[in-house]
Scaffold this motif. Structure first.
Motif, PDB file in Angstrom:
ATOM      1  N   MET A 298      -2.898   3.950   2.485  1.00 53.50           N
ATOM      2  CA  MET A 298      -2.297   2.771   2.495  1.00 53.50           C
ATOM      3  C   MET A 298      -0.749   2.741   2.249  1.00 53.50           C
ATOM      4  N   ASP A 299      -0.143   1.554   2.952  1.00 54.94           N
ATOM      5  CA  ASP A 299       1.299   1.384   2.789  1.00 54.94           C
ATOM      6  C   ASP A 299       1.769   1.256   1.558  1.00 54.94           C
ATOM      7  N   ILE A 300       2.411   1.865   0.848  1.00 51.41           N
ATOM      8  CA  ILE A 300       2.617   1.559  -0.712  1.00 51.41           C
ATOM      9  C   ILE A 300       4.101   1.464  -0.831  1.00 51.41           C
ATOM     10  N   HIS A 301       4.799   1.112   0.424  1.00 50.69           N
ATOM     11  CA  HIS A 301       6.374   1.009   0.234  1.00 50.69           C
ATOM     12  C   HIS A 301       6.634  -0.311  -0.643  1.00 50.69           C
ATOM     13  N   GLU A 302       6.075  -1.372  -0.260  1.00 50.41           N
ATOM     14  CA  GLU A 302       6.154  -2.588  -1.031  1.00 50.41           C
ATOM     15  C   GLU A 302       5.254  -3.110  -1.837  1.00 50.41           C
ATOM     16  N   SER A 303       4.278  -2.191  -1.977  1.00 50.40           N
ATOM     17  CA  SER A 303       3.152  -2.694  -3.085  1.00 50.40           C
ATOM     18  C   SER A 303       3.695  -2.766  -4.504  1.00 50.40           C
ATOM     19  N   THR A 304       2.937  -3.765  -5.114  1.00 53.91           N
ATOM     20  CA  THR A 304       3.079  -3.980  -6.560  1.00 53.91           C
ATOM     21  C   THR A 304       2.040  -3.456  -7.620  1.00 53.91           C
ATOM     22  N   PHE A 305       1.295  -2.848  -6.889  1.00 49.29           N
ATOM     23  CA  PHE A 305       0.208  -2.078  -7.523  1.00 49.29           C
ATOM     24  C   PHE A 305      -0.552  -3.149  -8.683  1.00 49.29           C
ATOM     25  N   GLY A 306      -0.331  -4.378  -8.521  1.00 53.22           N
ATOM     26  CA  GLY A 306      -1.028  -5.253  -9.443  1.00 53.22           C
ATOM     27  C   GLY A 306      -0.213  -5.186 -10.665  1.00 53.22           C
TER      28      GLY A 306
ATOM     29  N   VAL B 188       2.229   1.547 -12.508  1.00 53.32           N
ATOM     30  CA  VAL B 188       2.452   1.912 -11.189  1.00 53.32           C
ATOM     31  C   VAL B 188       1.637   3.458 -10.942  1.00 53.32           C
ATOM     32  N   ALA B 189       2.079   4.143 -12.030  1.00 53.83           N
ATOM     33  CA  ALA B 189       1.213   5.525 -12.000  1.00 53.83           C
ATOM     34  C   ALA B 189      -0.040   5.556 -12.197  1.00 53.83           C
ATOM     35  N   THR B 190      -0.537   4.690 -13.168  1.00 52.66           N
ATOM     36  CA  THR B 190      -2.013   4.713 -13.516  1.00 52.66           C
ATOM     37  C   THR B 190      -2.527   4.002 -11.872  1.00 52.66           C
TER      38      THR B 190
END
Length: 216
Positions: A202-210, A63-65
């Protein structure tokens, strides 16, 4: 050590930290100032990190990356490798403190500073539970992003902030004081999320970031 310090937040971190060894053992792995993934895993081995904490750390680093790469593309001066290393090492002392007590943020920061000589990494480890200063991503991207990334991973799952903090309240909310501190941490994490979302556009609230499937 970093110039900035924090007051511990989580219930599990309320005890005074154990005395770290004056010096690292002679056979302690020597790593780069910004350790590679392989070097971070060498430190996991050296400090006997539990398997579940390794899985958690890998997801936090993912997530951090992803956030660091997006912020770099958005124009922030971000060292992506440094953010990733801090995330991989943020719970370096967790296994030790589970067995012996103490503050895993403080002890982990001391270990990271001594092994890497990198105060930015040590600061990230020290402050990955809460941040005692105003939220400014341009000045403090690494610790703020590490706080947020850690709060998006519950054990081995990517979850929204609400799910992670509900779990913290159940596991650690044994007194009203602790519950209040956890709610304060949730409010801070929401503020960091808004700042990151505005920065990356972008909306990151429910993003899984891959990094895996979102679990509600």
């Amino acid at each position: 050590m970093p110039k900035r310090t924090q007051t511990p937040l989580a219930a599990s971190d309320s005890a005074q930290p154990p005395e770290p060894p004056a010096r690292l053992p002679a056979d302690m792995p020597r790593v780069s100032a910004v350790p590679t993934d392989a070097e971070c895993r060498m430190l996991w081995d050296a400090y006997g990190m539990l398997p579940n904490i390794r899985v958690h750390s890998e997801l936090v680093a993912c997530v951090a990356t992803a956030l660091a790469k997006m912020a770099l593309q958005a124009g922030l001066a971000v060292n992506v490798a440094e953010v990733r290393a801090a995330a991989l090492l943020h719970d370096l002392a967790k296994t030790y403190t589970i067995s012996h007590g103490g503050n895993h943020c403080q002890l982990g920061a001391a270990w990271v500073q001594e092994t890497t000589g990198n105060p930015a990494l040590a600061q990230g480890v020290l402050c990955h539970v809460s941040w005692p200063h105003p939220i400014d991503l341009r000045a403090d991207f690494l610790p703020l992003t590490l706080i947020y990334s850690d709060k998006r991973v519950k054990h081995n799952q990517i979850v929204p902030l609400e799910s992670r903090f509900d779990d913290l309240l159940i596991r650690y909310g044994t007194t009203e004081y602790i519950r209040t501190r956890i709610r304060e941490s949730f409010t801070q994490a929401e503020a960091i999320e808004r700042a990151l979302a505005e920065t990356v556009g972008m909306d990151i609230h429910e993003s899984t970031f891959g990094c895996g499937r979102l679990v509600e």
